[in-house]
Write a protein that holds these residues in place. Structure first.
Motif, PDB file in Angstrom:
ATOM      1  N   THR A  28      11.302  11.549  -0.513  1.00 39.55           N
ATOM      2  CA  THR A  28       9.871  11.490  -0.212  1.00 39.55           C
ATOM      3  C   THR A  28       9.044  12.004  -1.379  1.00 39.55           C
ATOM      4  O   THR A  28       7.998  11.437  -1.715  1.00 39.55           O
ATOM      5  CB  THR A  28       9.568  12.307   1.053  1.00 39.55           C
ATOM      6  N   GLN A  37       5.552   4.433   2.052  1.00 40.60           N
ATOM      7  CA  GLN A  37       6.032   5.626   2.750  1.00 40.60           C
ATOM      8  C   GLN A  37       6.754   5.245   4.039  1.00 40.60           C
ATOM      9  O   GLN A  37       7.773   5.840   4.395  1.00 40.60           O
ATOM     10  CB  GLN A  37       4.844   6.558   3.073  1.00 40.60           C
ATOM     11  N   LEU A  38       6.228   4.238   4.754  1.00 43.77           N
ATOM     12  CA  LEU A  38       6.869   3.794   5.983  1.00 43.77           C
ATOM     13  C   LEU A  38       8.256   3.231   5.705  1.00 43.77           C
ATOM     14  O   LEU A  38       9.228   3.531   6.409  1.00 43.77           O
ATOM     15  CB  LEU A  38       6.003   2.738   6.668  1.00 43.77           C
ATOM     16  N   SER A  57       0.837  -1.196   0.000  1.00 46.57           N
ATOM     17  CA  SER A  57       0.000   0.000   0.000  1.00 46.57           C
ATOM     18  C   SER A  57       0.876   1.252   0.000  1.00 46.57           C
ATOM     19  O   SER A  57       2.089   1.185   0.212  1.00 46.57           O
ATOM     20  CB  SER A  57      -0.895   0.010   1.244  1.00 46.57           C
ATOM     21  N   ARG A  58       0.223   2.391  -0.229  1.00 46.78           N
ATOM     22  CA  ARG A  58       0.962   3.659  -0.203  1.00 46.78           C
ATOM     23  C   ARG A  58       1.572   3.893   1.176  1.00 46.78           C
ATOM     24  O   ARG A  58       2.709   4.358   1.289  1.00 46.78           O
ATOM     25  CB  ARG A  58       0.020   4.802  -0.567  1.00 46.78           C
ATOM     26  N   GLU A  59       0.809   3.559   2.222  1.00 48.93           N
ATOM     27  CA  GLU A  59       1.303   3.769   3.587  1.00 48.93           C
ATOM     28  C   GLU A  59       2.528   2.905   3.866  1.00 48.93           C
ATOM     29  O   GLU A  59       3.485   3.342   4.519  1.00 48.93           O
ATOM     30  CB  GLU A  59       0.195   3.462   4.593  1.00 48.93           C
ATOM     31  N   ALA A  60       2.515   1.657   3.369  1.00 46.50           N
ATOM     32  CA  ALA A  60       3.650   0.764   3.588  1.00 46.50           C
ATOM     33  C   ALA A  60       4.890   1.266   2.870  1.00 46.50           C
ATOM     34  O   ALA A  60       6.009   1.202   3.405  1.00 46.50           O
ATOM     35  CB  ALA A  60       3.305  -0.645   3.124  1.00 46.50           C
ATOM     36  N   ASP A  82      10.507   6.365   4.580  1.00 48.42           N
ATOM     37  CA  ASP A  82      10.729   7.444   5.534  1.00 48.42           C
ATOM     38  C   ASP A  82      11.334   6.977   6.850  1.00 48.42           C
ATOM     39  O   ASP A  82      11.910   7.785   7.587  1.00 48.42           O
ATOM     40  CB  ASP A  82       9.407   8.162   5.832  1.00 48.42           C
ATOM     41  N   PHE A  91       6.076  10.147  -3.612  1.00 44.76           N
ATOM     42  CA  PHE A  91       4.780  10.798  -3.816  1.00 44.76           C
ATOM     43  C   PHE A  91       4.400  10.826  -5.291  1.00 44.76           C
ATOM     44  O   PHE A  91       3.283  10.445  -5.674  1.00 44.76           O
ATOM     45  CB  PHE A  91       4.856  12.227  -3.237  1.00 44.76           C
TER      46      PHE A  91
END
Length: 301
Positions: A218, A126-127, A121-124, A130, A222
């Motif tokens: 980052t 980014q995690l 997922s997008r959250e994974a 970042d 995005f």
């Protein structure tokens, strides 16, 4: 050279006096603004507006430039290494360009490996970028700082403990005489100085590029996630490479300024007859600076 050195020292005093906080705040505000503009640019691109692609790529270049001006370890690493090593200006500029492009490539690999292979997922993503990859990059940079301090210490000890060359009865230095005798035996017992220097240069370059490229930008994550969702795959990949060129414009400038400041300091020391130990001293200070920045960004102290 003296002017460049004075400018470099003035910049350090400005940063130490709170200037870095002001730059950070400005850069973060500008990055958020550019991200909003890039999202609008993607909608225009998807709608087929004329000139939308070039405008979007222009925004990506500007974002990369602003992102590199803000807080980040890449420019600190290259600037400190340029000030503390004997790397020439051209090589440091090349490392700045290659490391920025490699950082963009790592974002491309992370996103498309994540969505195509691991269905992340997008959250994974980014995690991973970042937190985990940033920590890995900072640890690698801290190790480079320790390595530079260790190398500088060995150099200083070598310079202070090296025995003077003694002359033989034939009027030649003993070390030179033995070297000439070995060359007549038909084969070499060790690599020559040029080969040693080349090996060190490639090793240093690989470590610098690798430490920076581990952590993707980052903004690149995005852009890649949005363009993948919109079906604009190649446009997003090119956008990230253009963004990397914007980042490279800053890192190359920082590295070049550091090299020029170092040459100015060495020229000043040469005139005063204090050149021998200044090189190791600069390298040790650069290593300590890199180590401090990495540990500070890791929140260790």
């Amino acid at each position: 050279m003296v002017i460049v050195t004075l400018l470099g020292l003035s910049a350090l005093f400005y940063l130490a006096g709170g200037g870095m906080d002001q730059i950070t705040q400005w850069a973060q505000t500008a990055q958020r603004g550019f991200q909003d503009q890039m999202a609008l640019g993607l909608r225009a691109l998807r709608a087929g507006d004329p000139g939308a692609l070039m405008a979007f790529w222009g925004l990506c270049f500007a974002y990369g430039f602003v992102h590199a001006v803000g807080p980040g370890h890449g420019k600190f690493l290259l600037g400190a290494y340029g000030a503390g090593s004997d790397a020439p200006l051209g090589r440091m500029a090349g490392i700045g360009l290659i490391s920025s492009l490699a950082q963009g490539a790592s974002a491309i690999v992370l996103v498309y490996a994540g969505v195509l292979i691991f269905d992340a997922s997008r959250e994974a993503l980014q995690l991973a970028g970042d937190i985990w990859l940033e920590r890995a990059s900072l640890i690698a940079i801290a190790l480079i700082g320790l390595w530079l301090v260790s190398r500088a210490t060995r150099k200083a000890l070598h310079y202070t403990m090296a025995a003077p060359v003694t002359a033989t009865g034939g009027g030649q230095a003993h070390g030179h005489h033995m070297h000439g005798h070995c060359e007549t035996c038909g084969h070499r017992h060790s690599p020559d100085m040029h080969e040693v220097a080349q090996a060190k240069n490639w090793r240093d370059m690989a470590m610098l590029v690798g430490a920076i490229a581990i952590r993707p930008c980052t903004g690149a994550l995005f852009v890649l996630i949005l363009t993948w969702r919109m079906g604009l795959v190649w446009q997003g990949v090119v956008a990230v490479l253009v963004m990397a060129l914007g980042t490279a414009a800053v890192t190359i400038t920082v590295a070049a300024t550091a090299v020029l400041a170092r040459e100015g300091a060495l020229g000043w020391a040469r005139n005063l007859g204090r050149l021998r130990l200044l090189g190791p001293a600069l390298e040790a200070l650069a290593g300590l600076f890199i180590l401090f920045v990495a540990l500070n960004m890791l929140k260790i102290f």
